[in-house]
Design a protein around this motif. Structure first.
Motif, PDB file in Angstrom:
ATOM      1  N   THR A  76       2.238  -1.589  -1.996  1.00  0.00           N
ATOM      2  CA  THR A  76       2.444  -0.164  -1.500  1.00  0.00           C
ATOM      3  C   THR A  76       3.610   0.215  -1.641  1.00  0.00           C
ATOM      4  OG1 THR A  76       3.789  -1.032   0.130  1.00  0.00           O
ATOM      5  CG2 THR A  76       0.891  -0.180   0.371  1.00  0.00           C
ATOM      6  N   MET A 136       2.512  -7.838  10.740  1.00  0.00           N
ATOM      7  CA  MET A 136       1.475  -6.563  10.731  1.00  0.00           C
ATOM      8  C   MET A 136       0.225  -7.052  10.522  1.00  0.00           C
ATOM      9  SD  MET A 136       3.769  -2.536   8.403  1.00  0.00           S
ATOM     10  CE  MET A 136       3.178  -3.762   7.149  1.00  0.00           C
ATOM     11  N   ASP A 168      -1.440   9.384   1.707  1.00  0.00           N
ATOM     12  CA  ASP A 168      -2.054   8.154   1.574  1.00  0.00           C
ATOM     13  C   ASP A 168      -3.618   8.881   1.096  1.00  0.00           C
ATOM     14  OD1 ASP A 168      -0.115   6.521   2.050  1.00  0.00           O
ATOM     15  OD2 ASP A 168      -1.678   5.187   3.951  1.00  0.00           O
ATOM     16  N   LEU A 202      -5.446   4.484   9.835  1.00  0.00           N
ATOM     17  CA  LEU A 202      -3.891   3.913   9.834  1.00  0.00           C
ATOM     18  C   LEU A 202      -4.961   2.525   9.832  1.00  0.00           C
ATOM     19  CD1 LEU A 202      -0.550   4.895  10.247  1.00  0.00           C
ATOM     20  CD2 LEU A 202      -2.583   2.564  11.976  1.00  0.00           C
ATOM     21  N   LYS A 230       3.924   3.416  -4.541  1.00  0.00           N
ATOM     22  CA  LYS A 230       4.233   3.961  -4.002  1.00  0.00           C
ATOM     23  C   LYS A 230       5.541   4.921  -4.417  1.00  0.00           C
ATOM     24  CE  LYS A 230       2.252   4.987   0.522  1.00  0.00           C
ATOM     25  NZ  LYS A 230       2.330   4.920   2.020  1.00  0.00           N
ATOM     26  N   ASN A 290       5.737   8.178   9.840  1.00  0.00           N
ATOM     27  CA  ASN A 290       4.830   7.394   8.998  1.00  0.00           C
ATOM     28  C   ASN A 290       5.184   8.031   7.556  1.00  0.00           C
ATOM     29  OD1 ASN A 290       2.078   7.394   7.917  1.00  0.00           O
ATOM     30  ND2 ASN A 290       2.227   6.023   9.568  1.00  0.00           N
ATOM     31  N   SER A 291       4.584   6.822   6.422  1.00  0.00           N
ATOM     32  CA  SER A 291       4.896   7.227   4.938  1.00  0.00           C
ATOM     33  C   SER A 291       3.507   6.982   4.695  1.00  0.00           C
ATOM     34  CB  SER A 291       6.098   6.185   4.547  1.00  0.00           C
ATOM     35  OG  SER A 291       4.464   4.867   4.098  1.00  0.00           O
ATOM     36  N   GLY A 292       2.757   7.673   5.057  1.00  0.00           N
ATOM     37  CA  GLY A 292       1.294   8.427   5.123  1.00  0.00           C
ATOM     38  C   GLY A 292       0.889   9.385   4.751  1.00  0.00           C
ATOM     39  N   HIS A 341      -5.685  10.303   9.451  1.00  0.00           N
ATOM     40  CA  HIS A 341      -5.316   9.128   8.310  1.00  0.00           C
ATOM     41  C   HIS A 341      -6.165   7.892   9.268  1.00  0.00           C
ATOM     42  CE1 HIS A 341      -1.318   7.161   7.363  1.00  0.00           C
ATOM     43  NE2 HIS A 341      -2.431   6.364   7.075  1.00  0.00           N
ATOM     44  N   LEU A 347      -0.689  -5.295   2.030  1.00  0.00           N
ATOM     45  CA  LEU A 347       0.428  -4.102   1.973  1.00  0.00           C
ATOM     46  C   LEU A 347       1.653  -3.560   1.084  1.00  0.00           C
ATOM     47  CD1 LEU A 347      -0.348  -2.379   4.682  1.00  0.00           C
ATOM     48  CD2 LEU A 347      -0.843  -1.406   2.729  1.00  0.00           C
ATOM     49  N   ASP A 353       9.204  -3.993   7.073  1.00  0.00           N
ATOM     50  CA  ASP A 353       7.693  -4.126   7.413  1.00  0.00           C
ATOM     51  C   ASP A 353       6.816  -4.667   5.928  1.00  0.00           C
ATOM     52  OD1 ASP A 353       7.050  -2.187   4.942  1.00  0.00           O
ATOM     53  OD2 ASP A 353       6.274  -1.016   7.248  1.00  0.00           O
ATOM     54  N   GLY A 393       6.418  -3.292   3.234  1.00  0.00           N
ATOM     55  CA  GLY A 393       5.798  -1.659   2.583  1.00  0.00           C
ATOM     56  C   GLY A 393       6.478  -0.401   2.672  1.00  0.00           C
ATOM     57  N   ASP A 394       5.726   0.283   1.654  1.00  0.00           N
ATOM     58  CA  ASP A 394       7.129   1.658   1.478  1.00  0.00           C
ATOM     59  C   ASP A 394       7.333   1.897   2.655  1.00  0.00           C
ATOM     60  OD1 ASP A 394       3.928   2.368   2.131  1.00  0.00           O
ATOM     61  OD2 ASP A 394       5.277   3.975   1.899  1.00  0.00           O
ATOM     62  N   GLN A 395       6.688   2.200   3.725  1.00  0.00           N
ATOM     63  CA  GLN A 395       7.099   2.794   4.759  1.00  0.00           C
ATOM     64  C   GLN A 395       8.559   1.856   5.431  1.00  0.00           C
ATOM     65  OE1 GLN A 395       4.992   4.433   7.912  1.00  0.00           O
ATOM     66  NE2 GLN A 395       5.674   3.491   9.657  1.00  0.00           N
ATOM     67  N   GLY A 396       8.822   0.689   5.124  1.00  0.00           N
ATOM     68  CA  GLY A 396      10.019   0.197   5.940  1.00  0.00           C
ATOM     69  C   GLY A 396      11.104   0.749   4.662  1.00  0.00           C
TER      70      GLY A 396
HETATM   71  C1  GLC Z   1       2.072   2.037   7.355  1.00  0.00           C
HETATM   72  C2  GLC Z   1       1.836   3.855   6.490  1.00  0.00           C
HETATM   73  C3  GLC Z   1       1.383   3.642   5.156  1.00  0.00           C
HETATM   74  C4  GLC Z   1       2.042   2.247   4.404  1.00  0.00           C
HETATM   75  C5  GLC Z   1       2.175   0.779   5.250  1.00  0.00           C
HETATM   76  C6  GLC Z   1       3.541  -0.159   4.702  1.00  0.00           C
HETATM   77  O1  GLC Z   1       1.358   1.896   8.390  1.00  0.00           O
HETATM   78  O2  GLC Z   1       0.850   3.486   7.164  1.00  0.00           O
HETATM   79  O3  GLC Z   1       1.249   4.232   4.648  1.00  0.00           O
HETATM   80  O4  GLC Z   1       2.225   2.474   3.372  1.00  0.00           O
HETATM   81  O5  GLC Z   1       2.696   1.104   6.444  1.00  0.00           O
HETATM   82  O6  GLC Z   1       4.854   0.164   4.553  1.00  0.00           O
END
Ligand code: GLC
Ligand code: UDP
Ligand code: MN
Length: 339
Positions: free
Chosen positions: A83, A75, A102, A214, A86, A133-135, A212, A80, A160, A162-165
């Protein structure tokens, strides 16, 4: 309602500034919900004090890091991993329902109606719309869910980094199970969607309730002159963030900076607000020659290209962001669409 809250996260002072602006934007739109900030221990004392003035609750949490450099590299966002922190939001069990947002989001109107939604409601991710999207998401704090999420992280990690994955892996039927858990995009308008589908932005952008910012470059990555309302920095991303960037800086400079100044006292601190010197600026004629010439903060003004050359360059991803394709000019164009 006392048992419902908006929640955000900031592990450092930069994201803390984002959180302050976000909190102010919710207050300005008269939310009736509590405001909670989860912060990392690195957030400085003065920033913590300002957060406490804006938020109902500021809770220091352990920073969780995925340490997953391989996926984060994909990414291009090595930052990240933290995250994962979160996920702590599920431990806020004094609340029955919360909306996580976010720290790089800005609220443009009252969004308390989000509390009518169930866990896990979220808007599609602009890059892969079958993922949310986890925002921005609606959730119900629960130690049981928190435990399961941590277990999921241990067993499966995050695709990914991060938290979104993790969250998309855990709530894996979001795309197909229940359309009421799909928040309209106007609750999480990612700034990158503006240039990927400009006509849709022209049609619907005015309805946006949450923007957002982003991506790697955040509002606080720029500098701003409050007197002239000009933004300086990497003009490339500034253009994609559109007029919302100006909204962020206007709120930050008017409502947050004075509080920070009070807390920092004599200690040096960089608000990002500066007075641009005329000698730093370059004057140029706007692309179509319409309107007054614009002032852009620029290190160099590239030679003005013919419109055909310019179009080609733009399509090759080499827009003249310092000159004719500058933030100011693109903003003017977007403004005419929104009118
Ligand atoms: C995304 C989200 C964000 C998250 C990040 C990592 O693009 O916008 O909130 O923390 O991915 O997973
Ligand atoms: N965050 C944080 N510290 C960091 C990185 C992220 O506190 O060093 C929090 C913050 O709330 C941020 C969210 O995690 O808004 C997600 O990161 P970011 O917004 O940078 O990701 P993007 O939306 O750009 O993918
Ligand atoms: Mn974000």
């Amino acid at each position: 309602m006392a048992d419902q809250a908006f929640v955000t996260l900031a592990t450092n002072d930069n994201y803390a500034r984002g959180a302050m602006v976000w909190g102010k934007s919710l207050r300005n739109h008269n939310t009736s919900k509590k405001l909670v900030a989860l912060i990392g221990p690195q957030v400085s004392e003065p920033c913590q004090s300002v957060l406490k003035r804006i938020f109902d609750e500021v809770r220091v949490v352990d920073v969780l890091d995925s340490g997953d450099t391989a996926h984060l590299a994909m990414m291009k966002r090595p930052d990240l991993g933290v995250t994962f922190t979160k996920l702590h939001c599920w431990t806020l069990t004094q609340y029955s329902k919360c909306v996580f947002m976010d720290a790089d989001t800005l609220v443009l109107s009252n969004i308390d109606e989000l509390f009518d939604r169930e866990e896990l409601s979220a808007a599609p991710d602009p890059g892969w719309p079958d993922c949310f999207n986890s925002g921005v998401f609606v959730f119900c704090p629960s130690m049981e869910t928190y435990g399961k999420l941590l277990q999921y992280c241990t067993e499966h990690g995050s695709f990914d980094g991060g938290d979104q994955g993790v969250l998309n892996g855990f709530f894996n039927n979001w795309a197909t199970a229940d359309i009421s858990k799909h928040l309209p995009f106007i609750y999480n308008l990612s700034s990158i969607a503006i240039y990927t589908y400009l006509p849709a932005f022209k049609q619907y952008g005015g309805n946006a309730k949450v923007v957002h910012f982003l991506g790697k470059t955040k509002p606080w990555s720029y500098a701003f002159d409050p007197k002239t309302k000009q933004i300086a920095g990497s003009v490339q991303e500034a253009a994609t963030h559109s007029t919302f960037l100006l909204d962020w800086w206007t709120l930050y400079s008017s409502a947050v900076v004075p509080m920070l100044q009070e807390q920092y006292g004599d200690q040096p601190f960089h608000s990002g607000c500066v007075e641009f010197q005329y000698s730093d600026m370059v004057t140029f004629q706007s692309a179509q020659g319409e309107g007054p010439s614009a002032l852009v903060h620029a290190q160099a003004l590239e030679s003005q290209l013919s419109s055909e050359e310019r179009k080609q360059k733009w399509e090759q991803g080499q827009a003249d962001y310092m000159g004719m394709d500058s933030f100011d000019n693109i903003k003017k164009k977007l403004d005419t669409f929104l009118k």
